[in-house]
Write a protein that holds these residues in place. Sequence first.
Motif, PDB file in Angstrom:
ATOM      1  N   PHE A 293       0.760  -1.027   0.201  1.00  0.00           N
ATOM      2  CA  PHE A 293       0.049  -0.097   0.314  1.00  0.00           C
ATOM      3  C   PHE A 293       0.440   1.045   0.366  1.00  0.00           C
ATOM      4  O   PHE A 293       0.579   2.198  -1.312  1.00  0.00           O
ATOM      5  CB  PHE A 293      -0.629  -0.329   1.116  1.00  0.00           C
ATOM      6  N   ALA A 294       1.744   1.195   0.507  1.00  0.00           N
ATOM      7  CA  ALA A 294       2.472   3.049   0.578  1.00  0.00           C
ATOM      8  C   ALA A 294       3.689   2.476  -0.596  1.00  0.00           C
ATOM      9  O   ALA A 294       3.190   3.873  -0.786  1.00  0.00           O
ATOM     10  CB  ALA A 294       3.789   3.023   2.136  1.00  0.00           C
ATOM     11  N   ASP A 326      -9.397  -6.050   8.771  1.00  0.00           N
ATOM     12  CA  ASP A 326      -9.413  -5.144   9.459  1.00  0.00           C
ATOM     13  C   ASP A 326      -7.943  -4.699   9.092  1.00  0.00           C
ATOM     14  O   ASP A 326      -7.814  -3.397   8.756  1.00  0.00           O
ATOM     15  CB  ASP A 326      -9.142  -5.559  10.877  1.00  0.00           C
ATOM     16  N   TRP A 327      -7.269  -5.399   8.290  1.00  0.00           N
ATOM     17  CA  TRP A 327      -5.722  -4.640   8.267  1.00  0.00           C
ATOM     18  C   TRP A 327      -5.871  -4.412   6.404  1.00  0.00           C
ATOM     19  O   TRP A 327      -5.518  -3.390   6.468  1.00  0.00           O
ATOM     20  CB  TRP A 327      -4.913  -6.848   7.595  1.00  0.00           C
ATOM     21  N   ILE A 328      -7.438  -4.792   5.823  1.00  0.00           N
ATOM     22  CA  ILE A 328      -7.334  -4.227   4.385  1.00  0.00           C
ATOM     23  C   ILE A 328      -8.452  -2.550   5.168  1.00  0.00           C
ATOM     24  O   ILE A 328      -7.971  -1.903   5.229  1.00  0.00           O
ATOM     25  CB  ILE A 328      -8.636  -4.651   3.855  1.00  0.00           C
ATOM     26  N   LYS A 329      -8.928  -2.907   6.064  1.00  0.00           N
ATOM     27  CA  LYS A 329     -10.149  -1.361   6.475  1.00  0.00           C
ATOM     28  C   LYS A 329      -8.778  -0.547   7.361  1.00  0.00           C
ATOM     29  O   LYS A 329      -9.010   0.610   6.967  1.00  0.00           O
ATOM     30  CB  LYS A 329     -10.443  -2.105   7.759  1.00  0.00           C
ATOM     31  N   GLN A 330      -8.141  -0.448   7.833  1.00  0.00           N
ATOM     32  CA  GLN A 330      -6.700   0.022   8.609  1.00  0.00           C
ATOM     33  C   GLN A 330      -5.952   0.240   7.381  1.00  0.00           C
ATOM     34  O   GLN A 330      -5.818   1.592   7.721  1.00  0.00           O
ATOM     35  CB  GLN A 330      -6.135  -0.617   9.546  1.00  0.00           C
ATOM     36  N   GLU A 331      -5.451   0.151   6.347  1.00  0.00           N
ATOM     37  CA  GLU A 331      -4.618   0.922   5.307  1.00  0.00           C
ATOM     38  C   GLU A 331      -6.011   1.061   4.798  1.00  0.00           C
ATOM     39  O   GLU A 331      -5.227   3.107   4.325  1.00  0.00           O
ATOM     40  CB  GLU A 331      -3.486  -0.506   4.180  1.00  0.00           C
ATOM     41  N   TRP A 332      -6.715   1.013   4.389  1.00  0.00           N
ATOM     42  CA  TRP A 332      -8.023   2.192   3.329  1.00  0.00           C
ATOM     43  C   TRP A 332      -8.323   3.256   3.825  1.00  0.00           C
ATOM     44  O   TRP A 332      -8.022   4.236   3.846  1.00  0.00           O
ATOM     45  CB  TRP A 332      -9.023   1.414   3.311  1.00  0.00           C
ATOM     46  N   ASN A 333      -8.712   3.261   5.349  1.00  0.00           N
ATOM     47  CA  ASN A 333      -9.074   4.354   6.578  1.00  0.00           C
ATOM     48  C   ASN A 333      -8.390   5.502   5.763  1.00  0.00           C
ATOM     49  O   ASN A 333      -9.055   6.539   5.281  1.00  0.00           O
ATOM     50  CB  ASN A 333      -8.805   4.228   7.820  1.00  0.00           C
ATOM     51  N   SER A 334      -6.898   6.041   6.167  1.00  0.00           N
ATOM     52  CA  SER A 334      -5.656   6.696   5.904  1.00  0.00           C
ATOM     53  C   SER A 334      -5.903   6.957   3.984  1.00  0.00           C
ATOM     54  O   SER A 334      -5.067   8.263   3.528  1.00  0.00           O
ATOM     55  CB  SER A 334      -4.518   6.412   5.993  1.00  0.00           C
ATOM     56  N   ARG A 335      -6.776   6.296   3.448  1.00  0.00           N
ATOM     57  CA  ARG A 335      -6.381   6.520   2.372  1.00  0.00           C
ATOM     58  C   ARG A 335      -8.049   6.775   1.355  1.00  0.00           C
ATOM     59  O   ARG A 335      -7.342   7.690  -0.229  1.00  0.00           O
ATOM     60  CB  ARG A 335      -5.637   5.284   1.097  1.00  0.00           C
ATOM     61  N   LYS A 336      -8.557   6.379   2.188  1.00  0.00           N
ATOM     62  CA  LYS A 336      -9.858   6.735   1.193  1.00  0.00           C
ATOM     63  C   LYS A 336     -10.500   8.469   0.850  1.00  0.00           C
ATOM     64  O   LYS A 336     -11.320   7.369   0.014  1.00  0.00           O
ATOM     65  CB  LYS A 336     -11.066   6.097   1.625  1.00  0.00           C
ATOM     66  N   ASP A 337      -9.513   9.096   1.102  1.00  0.00           N
ATOM     67  CA  ASP A 337     -10.319  10.719   0.475  1.00  0.00           C
ATOM     68  C   ASP A 337      -9.331  10.611  -0.459  1.00  0.00           C
ATOM     69  O   ASP A 337      -9.561  11.480  -1.143  1.00  0.00           O
ATOM     70  CB  ASP A 337      -9.794  11.438   1.956  1.00  0.00           C
ATOM     71  N   TRP A 338      -8.009  10.194  -1.465  1.00  0.00           N
ATOM     72  CA  TRP A 338      -7.248  10.725  -1.908  1.00  0.00           C
ATOM     73  C   TRP A 338      -7.108   9.601  -3.390  1.00  0.00           C
ATOM     74  O   TRP A 338      -7.110  10.059  -4.564  1.00  0.00           O
ATOM     75  CB  TRP A 338      -5.940  11.327  -1.468  1.00  0.00           C
ATOM     76  N   TRP A 339      -6.994   8.083  -2.219  1.00  0.00           N
ATOM     77  CA  TRP A 339      -6.511   6.932  -3.258  1.00  0.00           C
ATOM     78  C   TRP A 339      -7.711   7.060  -4.841  1.00  0.00           C
ATOM     79  O   TRP A 339      -6.927   6.944  -5.777  1.00  0.00           O
ATOM     80  CB  TRP A 339      -6.576   5.673  -2.932  1.00  0.00           C
ATOM     81  N   PRO A 340      -9.344   7.300  -4.101  1.00  0.00           N
ATOM     82  CA  PRO A 340     -10.435   7.148  -5.509  1.00  0.00           C
ATOM     83  C   PRO A 340      -9.568   7.935  -6.674  1.00  0.00           C
ATOM     84  O   PRO A 340      -9.466   7.626  -8.052  1.00  0.00           O
ATOM     85  CB  PRO A 340     -11.558   7.809  -4.707  1.00  0.00           C
ATOM     86  N   ALA A 341      -9.410   9.236  -6.672  1.00  0.00           N
ATOM     87  CA  ALA A 341      -8.783  10.548  -7.254  1.00  0.00           C
ATOM     88  C   ALA A 341      -8.063  10.025  -7.990  1.00  0.00           C
ATOM     89  O   ALA A 341      -7.622  10.384  -9.302  1.00  0.00           O
ATOM     90  CB  ALA A 341      -8.984  11.841  -6.867  1.00  0.00           C
ATOM     91  N   ARG A 409     -18.792  -3.698   4.819  1.00  0.00           N
ATOM     92  CA  ARG A 409     -17.827  -3.423   6.343  1.00  0.00           C
ATOM     93  C   ARG A 409     -16.627  -3.189   6.275  1.00  0.00           C
ATOM     94  O   ARG A 409     -15.938  -1.984   7.004  1.00  0.00           O
ATOM     95  CB  ARG A 409     -17.544  -5.127   5.647  1.00  0.00           C
ATOM     96  N   ILE A 410     -15.375  -2.715   5.083  1.00  0.00           N
ATOM     97  CA  ILE A 410     -14.307  -2.237   5.566  1.00  0.00           C
ATOM     98  C   ILE A 410     -14.426  -0.284   5.137  1.00  0.00           C
ATOM     99  O   ILE A 410     -13.423  -0.009   5.312  1.00  0.00           O
ATOM    100  CB  ILE A 410     -13.406  -2.716   3.898  1.00  0.00           C
ATOM    101  N   SER A 411     -15.320  -0.527   4.682  1.00  0.00           N
ATOM    102  CA  SER A 411     -16.162   1.695   4.376  1.00  0.00           C
ATOM    103  C   SER A 411     -16.223   1.842   5.547  1.00  0.00           C
ATOM    104  O   SER A 411     -16.790   3.641   5.248  1.00  0.00           O
ATOM    105  CB  SER A 411     -16.503   2.004   3.198  1.00  0.00           C
ATOM    106  N   GLY A 412     -17.209   0.901   6.187  1.00  0.00           N
ATOM    107  CA  GLY A 412     -18.325   1.969   7.146  1.00  0.00           C
ATOM    108  C   GLY A 412     -17.575   2.185   8.759  1.00  0.00           C
ATOM    109  O   GLY A 412     -15.980   2.098   8.745  1.00  0.00           O
TER     110      GLY A 412
END
Length: 412
Positions: A293-294, A326-341, A409-412
């Motif tokens: 992810f990094a 939860d691993w995916i959720k943890q990584e995704w949380n800090s990225r969901k604001d900017w990775w989509p764009a 589940r991971i976006s919740g």
Amino acid sequence: SPHEYKLNFKKSKEVCLSYIQDAMLQKQWKRAAEFLTFYIESLEKDFSTEYMGPSEMIWRIGTEILCHHSNSSMKEFNSFIEQMKTLGVKRYLKVCLEHAFHLLCNGLIDEAYQNLSLAESWRFGEQTAIQNKEMKLIQAYRGLLDYYSWCKQKNILLEHGQDGFEDLSVEQEMHSCFRKAAVNLKEIIKIPGVWDLFVKCYVDLLEFYGDHNEARQVLNEYAYNSKFPANPNAHVYLYQFLKRHGESKKSLISALKILHDIAPSHELMIDFNIMLQKSKKRKKRQLGLEVIFAALDYAGWKENVKAWSCLARQVKQIVISEKHLDWIKQEWNSRKDWWPAFHFSRYLAKRNWQENESLSYEKALVAGILLGKDCKYFKYVSHQGCKAQVKRFRILKKFVNKHNPVYLRISG
């Protein structure tokens, strides 16, 4: 009055310097040379006692002009540099180094070597600490050239093979180059600093003669000594050495872990992720997900198919086993604001599909899991893939649809 004369003189010198600078920036080397000549002449007329030592400036500017001037020759450059050597004693060793670099750039290796040897035998008054360091540099570069000669001799030997090669002189010459190179290279890498090339050459010499313990010690020291600046390459060299000598997975992983901490976007992160994914230990597999992810946070990795396939494989494994979401959720949380764009826009979906079908496949799988089946990227790519009747895209579409609850589940 003398005071006014001094002021005017100072002003005209400054103006002249700004003209030189301007000409150099515009790559007008002839014009710059004319102004420099004028500047030097005016300095010779300067009888004021307080301002001395413009030689650094003349050396730097003159060198730059001579390197680019269409009419300048090696002979002219050499004579200019020799003058510069006599102008400033404090600068003597620096000028010698620069001279050697210029000769090397022009393929004059023997001349560069001679120059460095002459500089090495130079002495002036009490040696200052700075002069000591510069002298070490001179010796180190001479060591590099000895290493270069050693390589040439070694290649002659290897080409002819041991048998049928009567001439011992090549072998003797080679050992003599080895000794001279090793002594000087060993000295320079004791001083804290970034010595990548010197370390690589020294380790190559040691490995050739089978001195693996010394080579390992040098690399460990270079990587782990806290007096040295943090340097990703130091860990790369150590890792490559350990890998060459079939060291344990544990030591390879610990070398790459530090590299990940210093340079998360290093290309070796793919090897690191693959190694961690294969681990039996949960902690290591989680670190693997973190690592990939990094790496993909960096623009230079956006179209790296290997990286996306590493991430896709791990995400798929987690989703199928339904463990460690939860691993995916943890990584995704800090990225969901900017990775989509950043990664998953419709524009990128189109471009990736046109340029690299495999890349778009791996990314679509990740996008579908992270952003759900309605995500623009996934919808576009899976639609194109199914339209083109590529079987794996049909399977991909089914997979993402089936596991859509994971997204919730991971976006919740």
